[in-house]
Design an enzyme around this catalytic site. Sequence first.
Site, PDB file in Angstrom:
ATOM      1  N   GLU A   1     -61.597  25.983  45.435  1.00  0.00           N
ATOM      2  CA  GLU A   1     -60.525  26.252  44.467  1.00  0.00           C
ATOM      3  C   GLU A   1     -59.992  24.959  43.850  1.00  0.00           C
ATOM      4  O   GLU A   1     -58.916  24.940  43.272  1.00  0.00           O
ATOM      5  CB  GLU A   1     -59.371  27.003  45.143  1.00  0.00           C
TER       6      GLU A   1
ATOM      7  N   ASP B   1     -55.571  21.835  42.563  1.00  0.00           N
ATOM      8  CA  ASP B   1     -55.892  22.792  43.609  1.00  0.00           C
ATOM      9  C   ASP B   1     -55.056  24.046  43.405  1.00  0.00           C
ATOM     10  O   ASP B   1     -53.828  23.966  43.217  1.00  0.00           O
ATOM     11  CB  ASP B   1     -55.598  22.183  44.990  1.00  0.00           C
ATOM     12  N   ILE B   2     -55.704  25.220  43.419  1.00  0.00           N
ATOM     13  CA  ILE B   2     -54.981  26.485  43.267  1.00  0.00           C
ATOM     14  C   ILE B   2     -54.179  26.742  44.536  1.00  0.00           C
ATOM     15  O   ILE B   2     -54.732  26.750  45.640  1.00  0.00           O
ATOM     16  CB  ILE B   2     -55.944  27.648  42.991  1.00  0.00           C
TER      17      ILE B   2
END
Length: 260
Positions: A135, A92-93
Amino acid sequence: MTGSPAHQSVFLRDLRLSTAHTLVTQSGAPGLVLPNETPTHYLQAVIDGLCELSLRDPLTGLANRRHFRTVLEREIDRMARSGEAALLLMLDIDHFKKINDTHGHIAGDIVLQSVARTLHSCVRPMDTLARYGGEEFAIVLPSCQAAFGRSIAERIREAVESTVVRVSPALDLHVSVSIGGAYALQWIRSTTQLWIERADNQLYQAKSAGRNRISIEEQPDSTVSAEEKSMLFGSSYPPLHGEDPSAVTGGKSVGPSNGL
């Protein structure tokens, strides 16, 4: 009974292929505009191109969630047959919403594409890299032993952190990812949903611990110790009343011989 229906020819001019042709052509599929293509080859190319598009995320070009789940199911079946370990990483960004809110959604799309390219450079041809949603990304790593999973995840984390994302000539961004991982359990018939949930739980732990870090689920120890084997199969249990002692010990004597 009547026979099977007569074969009917399909003429390309009777099909509405303009939209499909445009979609496949824009995707970069070759061979659709060559004048020497036969109708059959042309139609097959359109069908193949549409199938490929249905399995790809349009923004990053990575596998989409539909394809990702199919790969997971196939990997669980393969692992059940071969016994080889397989690792699932969920990524996950970090603070992606802040990027969108501060710099706009176009900048967010550029960040997603940049991270996708970096991740692609870190995986093997046999691995499957997918955009899971928003994301979040996912990587399925077949034949990945427990001893190497953490180092692989750390290498991916470092690669993303060290990559400069050029959003515009005047703006460079640095982003990071949090990574959670879980192995498919070799001795338990798992499901795709359970495997994803376990990896997602590790991702949540990585983010809760401060982000820009990894958390890999420890594999349960499925081995049986020598003491446990002795209790299960050895002479630790006395024979039942009327039972031949050799039945417990496999026909071998368990005590000193008294010559009788």
